[in-house]
Structure formats: C-alpha cells, structure tokens
Design an enzyme around this catalytic site. Structure first.
Site, PDB file in Angstrom:
ATOM      1  N   GLY A  49      47.712  30.905  88.250  1.00 53.50           N
ATOM      2  CA  GLY A  49      48.193  32.329  88.389  1.00 53.50           C
ATOM      3  C   GLY A  49      49.679  32.329  88.167  1.00 53.50           C
ATOM      4  O   GLY A  49      50.254  31.380  87.956  1.00 53.50           O
ATOM      5  N   CYS A  50      50.164  33.600  88.845  1.00 55.58           N
ATOM      6  CA  CYS A  50      51.595  33.817  89.026  1.00 55.58           C
ATOM      7  C   CYS A  50      52.296  32.727  89.526  1.00 55.58           C
ATOM      8  O   CYS A  50      51.875  32.468  90.820  1.00 55.58           O
ATOM      9  CB  CYS A  50      51.716  35.235  89.692  1.00 55.58           C
ATOM     10  SG  CYS A  50      53.577  35.431  89.942  1.00 55.58           S
TER      11      CYS A  50
END
EC number: 1.8.4.11
Length: 210
Positions: A49-50
C-alpha cells in the site's frame, strides 16, 4: 482505464530517460547515502500500500540498515509519482529494506510486512484503490523466497480462522525487475511530515509465533 487492472504494454506510459531522484541523496533518519553498499547485508522489496507509513515501520526496526521508497513491478521506465498514481505504469509503491540477517531475520521482516496491512485486498488498501497499492514481495535470495512462501502459508491459515479471504500477495524473485527510487519528497516522508497521511490497514491478525 480501470485502476484495479494491470495496464497492458500497449497502454503503459512511455516514462522518462533519467531517474527522478538525483544522487547523492542522504537518508533523512540515518544520514547514509541511499546508494551506500552494506557488506554482508540482505535486501528485500516489499509493497504493502502507501509507502510512506510502510517505510517508517522498517526504519524503526532493529537490524534494518537502510530503507528507501520507490516503484517496482511495472512497465514504464523512470516513472514519476504522478504517473504511477494513474495506474498506467503498472508499478507498485514499494519499500526497499536492507537488513543485517545476523540481527533481524527475514521471517521477522515479513512478519512486520504481513501484520501491518491487509494482504487479502488485491489491488487496494482501504480507500487507496489501484494497482500501485497491491501487496507484493520481491526476493533477492532463494532463502528469502522459501521463507516468504512458508510465512504466507502460515498467515493464510490464521486469516481464514479470523474470517478473512485468500491472500493476494504475489511472491517473486527480484532478478531483472527494476526498482526505481521515488522522488526526494517521498523518501522518509513521515520524518519530514510527522503528521502526514499514514493509513493503517492491519487486520489485527498475528502470525503464529510472533
């Protein structure tokens, strides 16, 4: 295009001819150059993810020598953050983790990885939707690959018992897969922006024995 589907080579952005991060660049926490070699170390590449919050998890881990964020697993050379965000490069936001295996094991690194995101979500993490937020592991040794496969299997059983679905995390070797360093503003982002966006998508499920 649908951001949850991998872009085809025909539709991928052309990219640039030069890296987006000029060297030398010094790690904002350790002070080391990002291109510094570490003898007797190992490196693994993790997409969860981020990459802002993910990188901080690892630079705070004992035995980790260096971290960096970048883009991996795509088609576009030297992509920018804006290009990756469109879903038209095929890259995942990735953390490069270099560690001393005598101080921290590959299993411990992967435990942090698995327990701090939801590896069952496919091309997303929470409200972050797109192929750049997929879960993926790129290994640099066969031992890492074997450990990752074993740990993934163990965690899958725990997730199923907790009511989650199948793990979508891909595991592959990093050979021939280019890691492109992200722009300077994304390196150690939460060190410069301590109140920055840092979503936590952990399932709360622990890996057995951790």
């Amino acid at each position: 295009m649908n951001k949850t589907e991998m872009v085809s080579s025909e539709n991928a952005l052309p990219g640039g001819h030069t890296p987006v991060l000029a060297m030398p660049f010094f790690h904002r926490v350790t002070g080391d150059r990002l291109d510094r070699p570490f003898p007797s170390s190992e490196t693994i590449y993790l997409a969860m993810g981020c990459f802002w919050g993910a990188e901080k998890l690892f630079w705070n881990t004992d035995g980790v020598l260096q971290t960096a964020v970048g883009y991996m697993g795509g088609l576009t050379p030297n992509p920018t953050y804006r290009e990756v965000y469109t879903g038209c490069t095929g890259h995942a936001e990735t953390v490069r983790v270099t560690y001393d295996p005598t101080q921290v094991s590959t299993e411990a690194i992967l435990t942090i990885f698995l327990e701090n995101h939801d590896p069952t979500q496919g091309m997303r993490q929470g409200n972050d939707v797109g192929t750049q937020y997929r879960s993926e592991i790129w290994c640099t040794t066969t031992e890492q690959f074997m450990t990752a496969t074993t740990v993934k299997g163990s965690y899958q059983a725990n997730l199923l018992n907790a009511g989650y679905g199948a793990i979508t995390t891909a595991i592959s070797m990093a050979n021939g897969v280019e890691f492109y360093l992200a722009e300077a503003e994304h390196q150690q982002y939460l060190e410069d922006n301590p109140f920055g966006y840092c979503p936590v998508h952990a399932t709360g499920v622990c890996l057995a024995g951790s």
